[in-house]
Design an enzyme around this catalytic site. Structure first.
Site, mmCIF file in Angstrom:
data_model
loop_
_atom_site.group_PDB
_atom_site.id
_atom_site.type_symbol
_atom_site.label_atom_id
_atom_site.label_comp_id
_atom_site.label_asym_id
_atom_site.label_seq_id
_atom_site.Cartn_x
_atom_site.Cartn_y
_atom_site.Cartn_z
ATOM 1 N N SER A 1 2.076 0.462 -7.072
ATOM 2 C CA SER A 1 2.967 -0.511 -6.424
ATOM 3 C C SER A 1 4.061 -0.937 -7.391
ATOM 4 O O SER A 1 5.182 -1.261 -6.989
ATOM 5 C CB SER A 1 2.175 -1.733 -5.970
ATOM 6 O OG SER A 1 1.168 -1.323 -5.068
ATOM 7 N N GLN B 1 -10.489 -0.420 -15.365
ATOM 8 C CA GLN B 1 -10.930 -1.349 -14.313
ATOM 9 C C GLN B 1 -12.153 -0.792 -13.594
ATOM 10 O O GLN B 1 -13.134 -1.506 -13.341
ATOM 11 C CB GLN B 1 -9.790 -1.571 -13.325
ATOM 12 C CG GLN B 1 -10.219 -2.260 -12.043
ATOM 13 C CD GLN B 1 -9.064 -2.571 -11.126
ATOM 14 O OE1 GLN B 1 -8.324 -3.496 -11.369
ATOM 15 N NE2 GLN B 1 -8.915 -1.807 -10.043
ATOM 16 N N LEU C 1 0.820 -1.221 0.000
ATOM 17 C CA LEU C 1 0.000 0.000 0.000
ATOM 18 C C LEU C 1 0.848 1.264 0.000
ATOM 19 O O LEU C 1 1.898 1.324 0.631
ATOM 20 C CB LEU C 1 -0.922 -0.022 1.224
ATOM 21 C CG LEU C 1 -1.779 -1.290 1.332
ATOM 22 C CD1 LEU C 1 -2.626 -1.248 2.598
ATOM 23 C CD2 LEU C 1 -2.661 -1.483 0.110
ATOM 24 N N ARG D 1 -9.175 5.905 -9.612
ATOM 25 C CA ARG D 1 -9.308 6.319 -11.018
ATOM 26 C C ARG D 1 -8.044 6.023 -11.820
ATOM 27 O O ARG D 1 -8.051 6.083 -13.043
ATOM 28 C CB ARG D 1 -9.563 7.836 -11.073
ATOM 29 C CG ARG D 1 -11.008 8.230 -11.167
ATOM 30 C CD ARG D 1 -11.114 9.720 -11.463
ATOM 31 N NE ARG D 1 -10.603 10.056 -12.774
ATOM 32 C CZ ARG D 1 -11.351 10.113 -13.879
ATOM 33 N NH1 ARG D 1 -12.644 9.876 -13.808
ATOM 34 N NH2 ARG D 1 -10.806 10.411 -15.034
ATOM 35 N N HIS E 1 -3.445 4.323 -2.093
ATOM 36 C CA HIS E 1 -4.384 3.439 -1.385
ATOM 37 C C HIS E 1 -4.944 4.135 -0.134
ATOM 38 O O HIS E 1 -6.133 4.033 0.160
ATOM 39 C CB HIS E 1 -3.695 2.146 -0.935
ATOM 40 C CG HIS E 1 -3.240 1.266 -2.062
ATOM 41 N ND1 HIS E 1 -1.914 1.085 -2.369
ATOM 42 C CD2 HIS E 1 -3.933 0.518 -2.938
ATOM 43 C CE1 HIS E 1 -1.807 0.245 -3.384
ATOM 44 N NE2 HIS E 1 -3.012 -0.116 -3.756
HETATM 45 O O1 PAF Z 1 -6.737 -2.571 -8.371
HETATM 46 C C1 PAF Z 1 -6.393 -3.584 -7.711
HETATM 47 O O2 PAF Z 1 -5.590 -3.527 -6.785
HETATM 48 C C2 PAF Z 1 -6.975 -4.940 -8.101
HETATM 49 O O3 PAF Z 1 -7.166 -5.036 -9.469
HETATM 50 C C3 PAF Z 1 -8.270 -5.274 -7.336
HETATM 51 C C4 PAF Z 1 -9.382 -4.299 -7.654
HETATM 52 C C5 PAF Z 1 -7.992 -5.268 -5.834
HETATM 53 C C6 PAF Z 1 -8.737 -6.679 -7.727
HETATM 54 O O4 PAF Z 1 -7.773 -7.635 -7.467
#
Ligand code: PAF
Length: 290
Positions: free
Chosen positions: A188, A155, A33, A150, A37
């Site tokens: 990361s 995703q 993190l 974002r 995050h």
């Molecule tokens: O963005 C991420 O860290 C991953 O794609 C998620 C949403 C935790 C799914 O594994």
């Protein structure tokens, strides 16, 4: 902060919070993190009484030659950071809890269309893996609100589609991308950058901004995209794509001169062993090109 490793204990705690009239927020992560995050945790705390974070490096969203094995895992540092950030619970499922029938026997979900373009075209099966694990995580944690960054705009849109299409009872909130002072989007995977690659990596956000400015000056989308790709190659990157799209229609290419409304520049490129992705909305780009 409480730590849960099984769905049963997690659900029992969520049910108790709900009985007490508390709203539950959720931030799914793959760990390692960083400030990006923690910004999502902060946003979840503003919208919920209790926030759960999950850390699970999901094997089904990595391709066979991708970085699943070397993805940075820092459990102690993550637990300390989440505690300091005021997270109520950490969910740490094992692969067996997440996929009880094994990876080969697991139910998979696919979001059509959006999953096959941009990062989906370069990483076949990636968004099916994301949609599959996010559906499982939401079903396990049963939050009122879930927060996603974002930075992974495609995703985020895949998840919004999944939630709406399956009528999942959860509100999806988008958190802004956090950047280094240089403009590099926090990730990361930035840890993989070696030596001067960290300086060259900044060219991704600069190229995306320059594409938006060029279109703002009346340049065609095609030319702006071609210049963006050239700029990434000059910085020593191997671009997967550098495109301009309407945020409301990420899968549809644009042509010619276009208005800046709802426009977003998206790019992905390899720099050494690191795959970088970023996106910048027209509203975020400064007119001076910085
Ligand atoms: O963005 C991420 O860290 C991953 O794609 C998620 C949403 C935790 C799914 O594994």
């Amino acid at each position: 902060m409480q730590t849960f490793r099984t769905v049963e204990v997690l659900r029992a705690q969520v049910a108790a919070w709900r009985r007490a009239g508390e709203r539950v927020g959720f931030v799914p992560t793959m760990g390692n993190l960083h400030a990006g995050h923690y910004g999502l945790i902060e946003l979840a705390r503003q919208r919920a009484d209790r926030v759960i974070a999950s850390v699970f490096v999901n094997p089904t969203q990595f391709g066979p030659n991708e970085d699943f094995a070397r993805y940075p895992r820092t459990p102690e540092q993550d637990a300390a950071g989440l505690t300091a950030a005021g997270t109520a619970a950490l969910f740490l499922p094992e692969v067996e809890a997440m996929y009880p029938f094994g990876l080969a026997g697991s139910v998979r979900v696919e979001v059509p269309g959006l999953s096959d373009v941009l990062c989906g075209a370069c990483r076949p099966g990636h968004f099916a893996g994301v949609a599959t694990v996010v559906l499982r995580l939401l079903n396990m944690a049963q939050p009122d609100v879930a927060v996603f960054g974002r930075k992974d705009l495609q995703q985020l849109q895949v998840i919004r589609h999944l939630v709406r299409d399956l009528a999942l009872p959860v509100e999806i909130v988008a958190g802004p991308t956090r950047r280094e002072p240089s403009g590099l989007a926090m990730s990361s995977r930035n840890q993989y950058l070696q030596g001067e690659e960290r300086i060259r990596a900044v060219e991704l956000s600069r190229a995306l901004k320059a594409m938006l400015h060029a279109v703002g000056r009346g340049e065609s989308v095609e030319l702006a995209e071609a210049h963006g790709l050239a700029r990434l190659r000059e910085a020593g990157m191997e671009p997967d794509y550098a495109v301009l799209r309407r945020e409301s229609a990420l899968a549809s290419p644009l042509f010619g001169a276009t208005a800046l409304d709802d426009l977003v520049a998206l790019g992905a490129a390899r720099l050494g062993r690191t795959r970088l992705i970023d996106n910048i909305a027209a509203a975020e780009a400064q007119p001076d090109g910085s």
